[in-house]
Write an enzyme that holds these catalytic residues in place. Structure first.
Site, PDB file in Angstrom:
ATOM      1  N   ARG A 157      -3.022  -2.071   5.396  1.00 22.99           N
ATOM      2  CA  ARG A 157      -3.166  -1.136   4.279  1.00 22.99           C
ATOM      3  C   ARG A 157      -3.053  -1.869   2.941  1.00 22.99           C
ATOM      4  NH1 ARG A 157      -1.888   4.357   4.106  1.00 22.99           N
ATOM      5  NH2 ARG A 157      -1.055   4.168   6.217  1.00 22.99           N
ATOM      6  N   ASP A 216      -2.687  -0.824  -1.268  1.00 21.76           N
ATOM      7  CA  ASP A 216      -2.319   0.318  -2.095  1.00 21.76           C
ATOM      8  C   ASP A 216      -3.366   0.632  -3.157  1.00 21.76           C
ATOM      9  OD1 ASP A 216       0.085   0.577  -0.738  1.00 21.76           O
ATOM     10  OD2 ASP A 216       1.138  -0.759  -2.119  1.00 21.76           O
ATOM     11  N   ARG A 233       4.203  -7.645  -4.687  1.00 22.01           N
ATOM     12  CA  ARG A 233       4.305  -7.197  -6.080  1.00 22.01           C
ATOM     13  C   ARG A 233       5.745  -7.269  -6.594  1.00 22.01           C
ATOM     14  NH1 ARG A 233       1.521  -1.523  -5.697  1.00 22.01           N
ATOM     15  NH2 ARG A 233       2.310  -1.371  -7.847  1.00 22.01           N
TER      16      ARG A 233
END
Length: 268
Positions: free
Chosen positions: A49, A51, A200
């Site tokens: 996945r 974001d 991040r």
């Protein structure tokens, strides 16, 4: 038969890679185009996945198709798909793979790059793929701190607090800060597993180290104590790109694919 795709996308106008009702996602756009081109319902399985706002250069997807392998023309497939897909999503390569190949579960490691633009003025050209920081960064301190992440660690301190309680142990084989050009900085990280928002948060922590807002040793403390309060903020998504996904060599993934195939009429 099973087909693997190498796709890339600009994340700005997508609400992430995985399907969500009522919003635009990479999966919904890709499955729509696949169903139109192949004239049959298709479900795409992603390697992982990404974001909202995150880009991908090397996302891998697989799907099953009611067709014989010898009937599948990879070049025509990619060309046709890219005529249907929106301009912020493209199929780079396609390959028929064994039935035991799985885009997610067969993956051995994933490679991410986070791009920073550290200079006094913003860029009109790099705004969608670089995080702009108008202050000067101490790249030496950031680079030193980045190396401490290599190896097998518990990355609980670098997981978003609203994520699930999945395994936070990861083995990082690369954690490197590179100066590409004046003001252009890239952080590269490779691991067998990533927790939610891990890259991040790492970048947000490194930025604070580079700005002198925290000591480099704070990264070690966060890593050893597993406390999210000890790590930095979550850097914005547009600087992050899924650069590649690595699979066992036995699959020879995309070695003989549309990336290498010639156009119709051309000599190989």
């Amino acid at each position: 038969m099973r087909v693997a795709l190498l796709i890339e996308y600009a994340g700005k106008r997508f609400h992430g890679s995985q399907y969500q009702a009522g919003v635009r996602t990479v999966q919904s756009e890709l499955e729509r185009a696949l169903s139109v081109f192949l004239r049959q319902p298709v479900r795409a399985v992603f390697s992982g996945r990404t974001d909202t706002g995150v880009n991908a250069r090397g996302q891998v997807v697989h799907f099953n198709l009611e067709m014989q392998p010898q009937e599948f023309d990879t070049w025509r497939f990619c060309w046709g798909m890219n005529g249907i897909l929106p301009d912020d999503l493209s199929v780079v390569a396609a390959q028929v793979v064994p039935d035991d190949f799985h885009a997610r579960f067969s993956a051995r490691s994933r490679h991410y790059v986070y791009r920073l633009l550290a200079r006094p003025q913003r860029s009109a050209l790099l705004r969608d793929t670089y995080y702009f920081i108008p202050q000067k960064l101490d790249l030496e301190l950031m680079a030193e701190a980045a190396t401490w992440l290599c190896g097998h660690h518990d990355f609980a301190a670098f997981r978003s607090t609203n994520s699930d309680r999945s395994n936070t142990n990861c083995t990082v084989s690369r954690s490197e800060l590179l100066k590409i050009a004046e003001g252009q900085v890239e952080y590269w990280i490779t691991a067998d597993h990533f927790v939610y928002n891990m890259v991040r948060i790492i970048v947000g922590t490194l930025i604070e180290i580079g700005l002198g807002k925290r000591a480099p040793e704070s990264l070690r403390s966060a890593l050893s104590e597993g406390d999210r309060n000890l790590s930095g903020p979550t850097a914005p998504p547009w600087g992050l790109t899924l650069n590649a996904v690595q699979y066992p060599e036995s699959y020879k993934l995309f070695e003989q694919s549309s990336r290498l195939a010639s156009c119709p009429g051309e000599k190989t």
